[in-house]
Design an enzyme around this catalytic site. Structure first.
Site, PDB file in Angstrom:
ATOM      1  N   ARG A  70     109.265  94.455 -22.675  1.00 24.06           N
ATOM      2  CA  ARG A  70     108.910  93.140 -22.434  1.00 24.06           C
ATOM      3  C   ARG A  70     110.224  92.133 -22.483  1.00 24.06           C
ATOM      4  NH1 ARG A  70     104.376  91.635 -26.220  1.00 24.06           N
ATOM      5  NH2 ARG A  70     103.083  93.070 -25.077  1.00 24.06           N
ATOM      6  N   ARG A 139     106.773  84.937 -30.978  1.00 25.34           N
ATOM      7  CA  ARG A 139     106.758  85.483 -29.905  1.00 25.34           C
ATOM      8  C   ARG A 139     107.265  84.688 -28.468  1.00 25.34           C
ATOM      9  NH1 ARG A 139     103.687  90.209 -29.589  1.00 25.34           N
ATOM     10  NH2 ARG A 139     103.723  91.267 -31.377  1.00 25.34           N
ATOM     11  N   LYS A 203     102.403  88.912 -35.747  1.00 28.97           N
ATOM     12  CA  LYS A 203     103.090  88.120 -34.922  1.00 28.97           C
ATOM     13  C   LYS A 203     102.598  86.677 -34.940  1.00 28.97           C
ATOM     14  CE  LYS A 203     100.167  90.799 -32.226  1.00 28.97           C
ATOM     15  NZ  LYS A 203      99.691  91.292 -31.000  1.00 28.97           N
ATOM     16  N   LYS A 205     102.463  82.971 -32.404  1.00 27.56           N
ATOM     17  CA  LYS A 205     102.594  82.656 -31.123  1.00 27.56           C
ATOM     18  C   LYS A 205     102.294  80.946 -31.136  1.00 27.56           C
ATOM     19  CE  LYS A 205     100.840  86.776 -29.237  1.00 27.56           C
ATOM     20  NZ  LYS A 205      99.709  87.565 -28.648  1.00 27.56           N
ATOM     21  N   CYS A 424      93.554  92.305 -18.680  1.00 25.88           N
ATOM     22  CA  CYS A 424      94.621  92.635 -19.481  1.00 25.88           C
ATOM     23  C   CYS A 424      94.942  94.063 -18.569  1.00 25.88           C
ATOM     24  CB  CYS A 424      94.227  93.035 -20.769  1.00 25.88           C
ATOM     25  SG  CYS A 424      93.409  94.183 -21.132  1.00 25.88           S
ATOM     26  N   CYS A 430      98.206 101.275 -22.020  1.00 23.77           N
ATOM     27  CA  CYS A 430      97.969 100.812 -23.049  1.00 23.77           C
ATOM     28  C   CYS A 430      97.491 101.793 -24.047  1.00 23.77           C
ATOM     29  CB  CYS A 430      97.160  99.345 -23.156  1.00 23.77           C
ATOM     30  SG  CYS A 430      96.798  98.752 -24.710  1.00 23.77           S
ATOM     31  N   CYS A 469      89.692  96.189 -24.482  1.00 25.00           N
ATOM     32  CA  CYS A 469      89.529  96.386 -26.036  1.00 25.00           C
ATOM     33  C   CYS A 469      89.387  95.104 -26.762  1.00 25.00           C
ATOM     34  CB  CYS A 469      90.657  97.357 -26.749  1.00 25.00           C
ATOM     35  SG  CYS A 469      91.995  96.362 -27.377  1.00 25.00           S
ATOM     36  N   CYS A 473      94.006  90.369 -25.257  1.00 21.52           N
ATOM     37  CA  CYS A 473      95.112  89.936 -24.352  1.00 21.52           C
ATOM     38  C   CYS A 473      94.815  89.060 -23.267  1.00 21.52           C
ATOM     39  CB  CYS A 473      95.739  91.296 -24.138  1.00 21.52           C
ATOM     40  SG  CYS A 473      96.411  92.201 -25.758  1.00 21.52           S
TER      41      CYS A 473
HETATM   42 FE1  SRM Z   1      98.646  91.687 -26.244  1.00 16.65          FE
HETATM   43  C1  SRM Z   1      98.809  94.542 -28.330  1.00 16.65           C
HETATM   44  C2  SRM Z   1      99.589  93.774 -23.893  1.00 16.65           C
HETATM   45  C3  SRM Z   1      99.135  88.728 -24.766  1.00 16.65           C
HETATM   46  C4  SRM Z   1      96.518  90.154 -28.594  1.00 16.65           C
HETATM   47  N1  SRM Z   1      99.047  93.829 -26.185  1.00 16.65           N
HETATM   48  C5  SRM Z   1      99.065  94.561 -27.083  1.00 16.65           C
HETATM   49  C6  SRM Z   1      99.732  96.001 -26.662  1.00 16.65           C
HETATM   50  C7  SRM Z   1     101.240  95.879 -26.941  1.00 16.65           C
HETATM   51  C8  SRM Z   1      99.448  97.296 -26.990  1.00 16.65           C
HETATM   52  C9  SRM Z   1      99.805  98.052 -28.158  1.00 16.65           C
HETATM   53  O1  SRM Z   1     100.094  97.270 -29.422  1.00 16.65           O
HETATM   54  O2  SRM Z   1     100.049  99.116 -28.332  1.00 16.65           O
HETATM   55  C10 SRM Z   1      99.517  95.893 -25.139  1.00 16.65           C
HETATM   56  C11 SRM Z   1     100.559  96.473 -24.175  1.00 16.65           C
HETATM   57  C12 SRM Z   1      99.913  97.182 -22.927  1.00 16.65           C
HETATM   58  C13 SRM Z   1     100.632  97.569 -21.987  1.00 16.65           C
HETATM   59  O3  SRM Z   1     101.029  98.859 -21.507  1.00 16.65           O
HETATM   60  O4  SRM Z   1     101.359  96.877 -21.275  1.00 16.65           O
HETATM   61  C14 SRM Z   1      99.363  94.341 -24.978  1.00 16.65           C
HETATM   62  N2  SRM Z   1      99.387  91.397 -24.465  1.00 16.65           N
HETATM   63  C15 SRM Z   1      99.461  92.153 -23.492  1.00 16.65           C
HETATM   64  C16 SRM Z   1      99.929  91.666 -22.370  1.00 16.65           C
HETATM   65  C17 SRM Z   1     101.073  92.267 -21.571  1.00 16.65           C
HETATM   66  C18 SRM Z   1      98.414  91.503 -21.639  1.00 16.65           C
HETATM   67  C19 SRM Z   1      98.480  90.933 -20.204  1.00 16.65           C
HETATM   68  O5  SRM Z   1      97.403  91.152 -19.356  1.00 16.65           O
HETATM   69  O6  SRM Z   1      99.273  90.159 -19.906  1.00 16.65           O
HETATM   70  C20 SRM Z   1     100.377  90.339 -22.835  1.00 16.65           C
HETATM   71  C21 SRM Z   1     101.692  90.105 -23.090  1.00 16.65           C
HETATM   72  C22 SRM Z   1     102.134  88.979 -23.650  1.00 16.65           C
HETATM   73  C23 SRM Z   1     103.581  88.464 -23.772  1.00 16.65           C
HETATM   74  O7  SRM Z   1     104.182  88.487 -22.785  1.00 16.65           O
HETATM   75  O8  SRM Z   1     104.000  88.560 -25.016  1.00 16.65           O
HETATM   76  C24 SRM Z   1      99.488  90.100 -24.160  1.00 16.65           C
HETATM   77  N3  SRM Z   1      98.033  89.863 -26.524  1.00 16.65           N
HETATM   78  C25 SRM Z   1      98.059  88.861 -25.702  1.00 16.65           C
HETATM   79  C26 SRM Z   1      97.350  87.633 -25.992  1.00 16.65           C
HETATM   80  C27 SRM Z   1      97.180  86.345 -25.379  1.00 16.65           C
HETATM   81  C28 SRM Z   1      98.240  85.411 -25.698  1.00 16.65           C
HETATM   82  O9  SRM Z   1      99.001  85.630 -26.551  1.00 16.65           O
HETATM   83  O10 SRM Z   1      98.520  84.384 -25.081  1.00 16.65           O
HETATM   84  C29 SRM Z   1      96.560  88.138 -27.099  1.00 16.65           C
HETATM   85  C30 SRM Z   1      95.487  87.198 -27.849  1.00 16.65           C
HETATM   86  C31 SRM Z   1      96.138  86.048 -28.684  1.00 16.65           C
HETATM   87  C32 SRM Z   1      96.354  86.667 -30.005  1.00 16.65           C
HETATM   88  O11 SRM Z   1      97.335  87.054 -30.197  1.00 16.65           O
HETATM   89  O12 SRM Z   1      95.729  86.476 -30.844  1.00 16.65           O
HETATM   90  C33 SRM Z   1      96.785  89.523 -27.448  1.00 16.65           C
HETATM   91  N4  SRM Z   1      97.697  92.214 -28.156  1.00 16.65           N
HETATM   92  C34 SRM Z   1      96.791  91.465 -28.759  1.00 16.65           C
HETATM   93  C35 SRM Z   1      96.715  92.079 -30.088  1.00 16.65           C
HETATM   94  C36 SRM Z   1      95.475  91.726 -31.249  1.00 16.65           C
HETATM   95  C37 SRM Z   1      96.327  90.857 -32.191  1.00 16.65           C
HETATM   96  C38 SRM Z   1      95.456  90.472 -33.317  1.00 16.65           C
HETATM   97  O13 SRM Z   1      95.833  89.538 -33.990  1.00 16.65           O
HETATM   98  O14 SRM Z   1      94.521  91.197 -33.800  1.00 16.65           O
HETATM   99  C39 SRM Z   1      97.240  93.616 -30.291  1.00 16.65           C
HETATM  100  C40 SRM Z   1      96.941  94.459 -31.125  1.00 16.65           C
HETATM  101  C41 SRM Z   1      98.014  94.386 -32.127  1.00 16.65           C
HETATM  102  O15 SRM Z   1      98.898  93.542 -32.108  1.00 16.65           O
HETATM  103  O16 SRM Z   1      97.737  95.388 -33.134  1.00 16.65           O
HETATM  104  C42 SRM Z   1      97.951  93.598 -28.731  1.00 16.65           C
HETATM  105 FE1  SF4 Z   2      95.657  97.022 -24.400  1.00 12.65          FE
HETATM  106 FE2  SF4 Z   2      93.451  95.816 -25.463  1.00 12.65          FE
HETATM  107 FE3  SF4 Z   2      95.520  94.055 -25.116  1.00 12.65          FE
HETATM  108 FE4  SF4 Z   2      94.012  95.221 -23.197  1.00 12.65          FE
HETATM  109  S1  SF4 Z   2      93.282  93.885 -24.709  1.00 12.65           S
HETATM  110  S2  SF4 Z   2      96.157  95.120 -23.195  1.00 12.65           S
HETATM  111  S3  SF4 Z   2      93.427  97.156 -23.977  1.00 12.65           S
HETATM  112  S4  SF4 Z   2      95.344  95.965 -26.539  1.00 12.65           S
END
Ligand code: SRM
Ligand code: SF4
Length: 552
Positions: A70, A139, A203, A205, A424, A430, A469, A473
């Protein structure tokens, strides 16, 4: 520091033992026999912007490890040279695609361990970094991406860059491992002056917004800065704290939450106030349970008044009362527009944020050609779309011609619901995905489009979001319609968020099968078509009618 008597989580012990975040990454990198990093190193790799994944489609034939990388791009704006270098690296070392993320940056997928260092070096040579795009740190910071925001947009972008720099961890491990390639002589006595030895509990944000637009979904961030503009100048920001989307199925203690607006600060106070908020997370966040470790739980449990008092104490200032503001819209600017400086910009719809060449279109090649020839600035939106900016009027026709020659889908030919909707990543990369998202979304949207068409709402811009899930995201819990993956082909169905992303959706059905989606939605669309008041949106109708009928 830990607000609980439970023992610290495994991640906390790891960080404490290796505060430079080096682990044994360098050794594994240098070992050509090894195709993967250890589980412990995976945790450190995240801070470097790397996730070790596997192609889940290929699991049956044996796990094949691939890396996701990333990039950090505060506000999602990069130069033409940077875009061209990222494009080149993706062709050479990744799966030839680039994924625009919901936080306005890019991800590489499918990078082999043997190509990891070369890719990260290339990114750094283009004066970008991957440091701190993942892990327990601040982030990528989001800002409104439309060049139409002019000087105000530029000021927010500059603030985002300043904060991004300020909150960057200072460990020498990143340079040592990826850039210098030297043997590391790091001491475990290392302490990051801001993050300490154990960084944040989770994290953090930060997002900016300029009312009435809320394209960054500012209340879904741990910390939101809402610009208050008077006479074309940013006079300060309303500060919002405690948002987040992540939750887990069957765990009521985890929930999506919108941030609370707690006060107003001047532009000069931004750094000290954001620092105070980050240190509240650092010092009061739950270090025993990572599912309960975000700032939103501190705000929800200790209360807004406590947080305001603690923040004022730490920042050494008094917050002013929040200034009036209203969000009425979000969404990306599609098509051709004029910038305040008279030049043009073009908003392009990028299906599910995936920049690629396919049989039907060659978007990636078209963009490369345009950026090379016209040196356009590139902006990524929080809706996973892309804007080409700083274009001289006389080049508009030539750019249109290149897009058409490559079959690039033009936003005006795409339904309003598709343009407004996001997915997502999920499968196959993922590791946390329970159901399909990005790959299934174009087909699922066809079902929604035809259900809307059947009740005469083909042009209705409903915001639909899907995730594989409950982590959220694509920020589904503020969408008008959200599908949250539970199991292959099965989704929770949420309804009732709004366009301005100021209201959380509520659960409508615990399980909907993908093939039943239009059967489920058609009767609701039919009622909405009959009962809506004036230009009432679907989400507003859900909140007014279905919620009042106590159906949700
Ligand atoms: Fe996310 C974890 C993809 C924005 C909440 N997210 C992941 C991981 C890294 C999976 C992992 O931990 O093994 C995913 C990577 C999959 C892949 O193969 O690419 C992933 N998240 C993404 C992206 C690429 C989705 C997208 O469709 O664009 C976004 C990358 C953002 C960036 O450039 O930094 C992405 N993730 C978000 C957002 C939206 C936002 O930030 O505006 C959220 C919800 C907001 C928040 O953080 O509350 C989000 N991602 C999560 C979570 C749940 C965190 C939590 O508080 O419970 C996880 C799981 C974790 O961190 O354990 C996660
Ligand atoms: Fe992976 Fe769940 Fe985030 Fe989708 S919402 S990219 S399935 S961690």
């Amino acid at each position: 520091m830990t607000p609980s008597s439970n023992p610290p989580s495994a991640n906390e012990l790891l960080k404490l033992a290796h505060p430079t975040l080096d682990g044994t990454i360098a050794q594994t990198l240098a070992d050509p026999q090894s195709d993967r990093f250890s589980d412990d190193d995976n945790q450190f790799l995240k801070f470097h912007g790397v996730y070790q994944e596997d192609d889940r489609d290929l699991r049956k034939t044996g796990k094949k490890y691939i890396m996701m990388i990333r990039v950090r791009a505060p506000g999602g704006v990069i130069t033409p040279a940077q875009y061209l270098e990222l494009d080149r690296l993706s062709e050479r070392y990744a799966n030839r695609t680039l994924r625009i993320t919901s936080r306005q940056t890019l991800q590489f997928h499918g990078v082999l361990k043997s190509n990891l260092a070369a890719t990260i070096r290339g990114i750094n040579e283009s004066l970008l970094t991957t440091l701190a795009t993942c892990g327990d740190v601040v982030r990528n910071i989001t800002t409104p991406s439309s060049p139409a925001e002019g000087a105000v947009g530029a000021e927010l972008l500059a603030q985002a860059h300043k904060l991004s720099e300020f909150f960057s961890p200072i460990t020498p491990a990143y340079h040592g491992i990826w850039l210098d390639g030297k043997e590391l002589q790091l001491s475990d006595d290392f302490v990051d002056p801001l993050y300490g030895k154990t960084y944040l509990p989770r994290k953090f944000k930060i997002g900016f917004a300029i009312p009435p637009g809320n394209e960054t979904d500012v209340f879904t961030n741990d910390l939101g800065l809402i610009a208050i503009v008077e006479g074309g100048k940013v006079v300060g920001y309303n500060l919002a704290l405690g948002g987040g989307m992540g939750r887990s199925h069957g765990n009521e203690a985890t929930f999506a939450r919108l941030a609370d607006v707690i006060g107003f600060i001047t532009p000069e106070q931004v750094e000290q106030v954001v620092l105070a908020a980050v240190t509240i997370h650092r010092d009061f966040g739950d270090r025993t349970n990572r599912k309960h470790a975000r700032l939103k739980y501190v705000v929800a449990e200790r209360g807004v008044d406590w947080v305001r008092t603690e923040l004022e104490k730490r920042a050494g200032i008094r917050l002013q009362a929040p200034r009036p503001f209203a969000f009425t819209r979000a969404g990306d600017p599609f098509g051709w527009h004029t910038q305040p400086d008279g030049r043009k910009f073009l908003g392009l719809f990028i299906e599910t944020g995936r920049l690629q060449d396919t049989e039907s279109h060659r978007t990636k090649t078209a963009l490369r050609t345009i950026v090379e020839q016209f040196q356009t600035e590139v902006r990524f939106t929080a809706g996973n779309n892309l804007i080409l900016s700083n274009i001289a009027s006389e080049n508009v026709a030539a750019i249109d011609k290149i897009l058409d020659a490559h079959g690039v889908p033009r936003p005006e030919k795409i339904s309003a619901v598709r343009r407004a909707s996001t997915a997502c990543v999920a499968l196959p990369t993922c590791a946390l995905a329970l159901a399909e998202s990005e790959r299934a979304f174009p087909g699922l949207l066809k079902r929604i489009e035809s259900a809307l068409g059947e009740v005469g709402l083909a042009e209705q811009p409903i915001i639909v979001r899907i995730t594989g899930c409950p982590n959220g995201c694509s920020r589904p819990y503020v969408a008008e319609i959200a599908l949250v993956g539970k199991a292959p082909g099965k989704y929770q169905l949420y309804l009732g968020g709004n366009e301005a992303a100021t209201r959380l959706a509520r659960i409508w059905k615990e399980v909907v099968r993908d093939e039943e989606l239009s059967v489920e939605l058609r009767p609701l669309f039919a009622r909405y078509a009959q009962e809506r008041l004036g230009g009432e949106s679907f989400g507003d109708w859900v909140a007014r009618v279905l919620w009042n009928e106590q159906l949700i």
